[in-house]
Design an enzyme around this catalytic site. Structure first.
Site, short mmCIF file in Angstrom:
data_model
loop_
_atom_site.label_atom_id
_atom_site.label_comp_id
_atom_site.label_asym_id
_atom_site.label_seq_id
_atom_site.Cartn_x
_atom_site.Cartn_y
_atom_site.Cartn_z
N ARG A 25 24.57 41.17 40.30
CA ARG A 25 25.44 41.65 39.24
C ARG A 25 26.88 41.46 39.67
O ARG A 25 27.16 41.05 40.79
CB ARG A 25 25.14 43.11 38.97
CG ARG A 25 24.81 43.91 40.26
CD ARG A 25 25.35 45.29 40.35
NE ARG A 25 26.76 45.36 40.08
CZ ARG A 25 27.73 45.14 41.00
NH1 ARG A 25 27.42 44.79 42.23
NH2 ARG A 25 29.00 45.27 40.66
N GLY A 26 27.77 41.69 38.71
CA GLY A 26 29.18 41.44 39.00
C GLY A 26 29.53 40.05 38.49
O GLY A 26 28.82 39.08 38.79
N ALA A 27 30.61 39.93 37.74
CA ALA A 27 30.91 38.68 37.05
C ALA A 27 30.87 37.44 37.94
O ALA A 27 30.13 36.49 37.65
CB ALA A 27 32.27 38.80 36.33
N ARG A 77 23.04 38.13 30.06
CA ARG A 77 23.95 39.27 29.84
C ARG A 77 25.17 38.74 29.08
O ARG A 77 25.62 37.62 29.35
CB ARG A 77 24.40 39.94 31.16
CG ARG A 77 23.27 40.63 31.92
CD ARG A 77 23.77 41.35 33.16
NE ARG A 77 24.46 42.60 32.81
CZ ARG A 77 25.13 43.35 33.69
NH1 ARG A 77 25.26 42.93 34.95
NH2 ARG A 77 25.72 44.49 33.33
N GLN A 109 26.63 52.21 40.67
CA GLN A 109 27.09 51.10 41.51
C GLN A 109 28.13 51.58 42.54
O GLN A 109 28.25 51.02 43.62
CB GLN A 109 27.71 49.98 40.65
CG GLN A 109 26.72 49.16 39.86
CD GLN A 109 26.53 49.68 38.44
OE1 GLN A 109 26.56 50.89 38.20
NE2 GLN A 109 26.31 48.78 37.48
N ASP A 139 35.12 42.19 34.06
CA ASP A 139 34.05 41.25 33.69
C ASP A 139 34.55 40.19 32.72
O ASP A 139 33.94 39.13 32.60
CB ASP A 139 32.88 42.03 33.09
CG ASP A 139 32.24 42.89 34.15
OD1 ASP A 139 32.77 43.98 34.43
OD2 ASP A 139 31.25 42.45 34.76
N ASN A 179 35.56 46.11 31.61
CA ASN A 179 35.00 46.45 32.90
C ASN A 179 33.98 47.55 32.69
O ASN A 179 33.78 48.04 31.57
CB ASN A 179 36.10 46.88 33.88
CG ASN A 179 35.63 46.88 35.32
OD1 ASN A 179 35.15 45.87 35.83
ND2 ASN A 179 35.76 48.02 35.99
N LYS A 180 33.32 47.96 33.78
CA LYS A 180 32.27 48.96 33.69
C LYS A 180 32.69 50.18 32.87
O LYS A 180 33.83 50.64 32.99
CB LYS A 180 31.88 49.42 35.11
CG LYS A 180 30.76 50.42 35.20
CD LYS A 180 29.50 49.98 34.48
CE LYS A 180 29.04 48.63 34.93
NZ LYS A 180 28.04 48.02 34.04
#
Ligand SMILES: CSC[C@H]1O[C@H](OP(=O)(O)O)[C@H](O)[C@@H]1O
Length: 374
Positions: A57-59, A102, A223, A264, A274-275
């Site tokens: 995960r994570g862009a 995603r 996370q 992201d 972002n998150k």
């Protein structure tokens, strides 16, 4: 007493094998910090599933993994000994599949488009040579990402406020707050936001000063508590985990001197996705006069998207909110609202930090100027 060095762990991702007939190995982030387990991806379906369930995960890490996923996706066409047209059809199908994993992190689409563009410029390559070229491009994307992380760390650390005085007093720590995980686990290098924090800690230690990172636990998948705290403590960075809902009270104490998060997708006007929970953090940072920074490589900027309201926000499964792991925490019958990201408007962002430098008080014109030669 210095703590013993953390046991080594496999990298976030790595391609195993000299040529295209290899395996993408991913550190399964759903099991961290309790278990350090490497996941072997041998098909693009394996990569799709790993991205979908946040094993990776994570862009930036999603983008690099998708690039390697294409190499896995054309393998059957290669083995079938078909034509270049057959190879290109398999490449298109694999890209479409991986793109559906995603919707928010633009690096996924950027990496897939970059790999396909490279091959479209060499239509006469035989399938085997085209596969080799695809693998070479995936490796280049990985290496570039590693370098971008290091540059973001330097550019961001240069921006941070001075240490509070007296540096040896109880308030002498430089307090830095972050949200979710924008570390090495989200990239091919040291991270984006965490690269800034690691560099700040390195410089402070060398100067006999102190940094403390405050990490939002980051509901619902934690996370921050699971991944950011794991990365920071393994590297000896003083780390305090907090409930997301405690961030406002912490900012009110004056112990936080800057907030640094990842992103992201950054829209052309500087709005950033972002998150979930990042936007309220930016609002609270403004309320308490604390600079709010977003660290992201230029590969996370979406030049074709005019503003943040246009960023597609992933809605994830209700069970992530209604349960914690196997434990049902919400009352039966309750439904859930579970957007994975929110959008912070550019006017709440003191600066966007990239591998090329910083965009202070970001506007559409400032972003366009910054990206001109990217
Ligand atoms: C450097 S990108 C990290 C970015 O990705 C995270 O989302 P997720 O864990 O759902 O992939 C979060 O938004 C981080 O800031």
């Amino acid at each position: 007493m210095t703590s013993p060095p953390a046991p080594t762990a496999p990298p976030t991702l790595r391609w195993i094998g000299e040529g295209p007939n290899g395996t993408l190995e991913l550190l399964d982030q759903t099991l961290l910090p309790g278990e350090v387990v490497a996941l072997a991806c041998r098909t693009d379906d394996d990569v799709f599933a790993a991205i979908r369930r946040l094993s990776v995960r994570g862009a930036p890490a999603i983008g690099v993994s998708a690039a390697y996923g294409l190499v896995l996706g054309v393998r059957d066409a290669l083995a079938a000994g078909g034509s270049r047209a057959d190879f290109d059809a398999a490449l298109h199908a694999s890209a479409e599949k991986l793109a559906a994993s995603r919707p928010t992190a633009v690096n996924l689409f950027w990496a897939l488009a970059r790999c396909r563009r490279v091959l479209s410029l060499e239509p006469d390559l035989a399938p085997q040579d085209a596969a080799e070229r695809l693998l070479a491009e995936a490796r280049t994307i990985e290496e570039e990402d590693r370098a971008m992380c290091a540059a973001i760390g330097r550019n961001g650390a240069d921006l941070l406020p001075d240490f509070p005085e007296p540096i040896d007093g109880p308030g002498g720590e430089l307090g830095l707050l972050t949200h979710c995980n924008a570390g090495g686990l989200a990239t091919a290098g040291d991270g984006t936001a965490l690269s800034v924090l690691f560099e700040a800690h390195r410089r402070a230690t060398a100067a006999g000063k102190r940094v403390r990172v405050y990490a939002d636990e980051t509901r619902p998948l934690l996370q921050g508590a699971r991944l950011t705290a794991w990365e920071l403590t393994r590297r000896g960075v003083p780390t305090t985990v907090l409930c997301d809902s405690a961030a406002a009270s912490l900012l009110a104490t004056g112990r936080v001197h800057a907030v640094v998060t990842g992103a992201d997708r950054v829209a052309a006007n500087g709005d950033a996705a972002n998150k979930i929970g990042t936007f309220p953090l930016a609002v609270m940072a403004q309320r308490f006069g604390v600079p709010f920074y977003i660290a992201a490589p230029t590969s996370t900027f979406d030049r074709d998207l005019p503003r943040g309201a246009d960023i597609p926000i992933e809605q994830r499964d209700a069970d992530e909110v209604l349960n914690y792991g196997a434990l049902r925490t919400a009352a039966d019958g309750a439904e859930a609202y579970n957007p994975a990201f929110d959008v912070t408007p550019a006017d709440l962002i003191a600066a966007l930090i990239t591998e090329r430098g910083v965009i202070e008080s970001p506007t559409a014109d400032a972003v366009a100027e910054h990206l001109k030669t990217a």
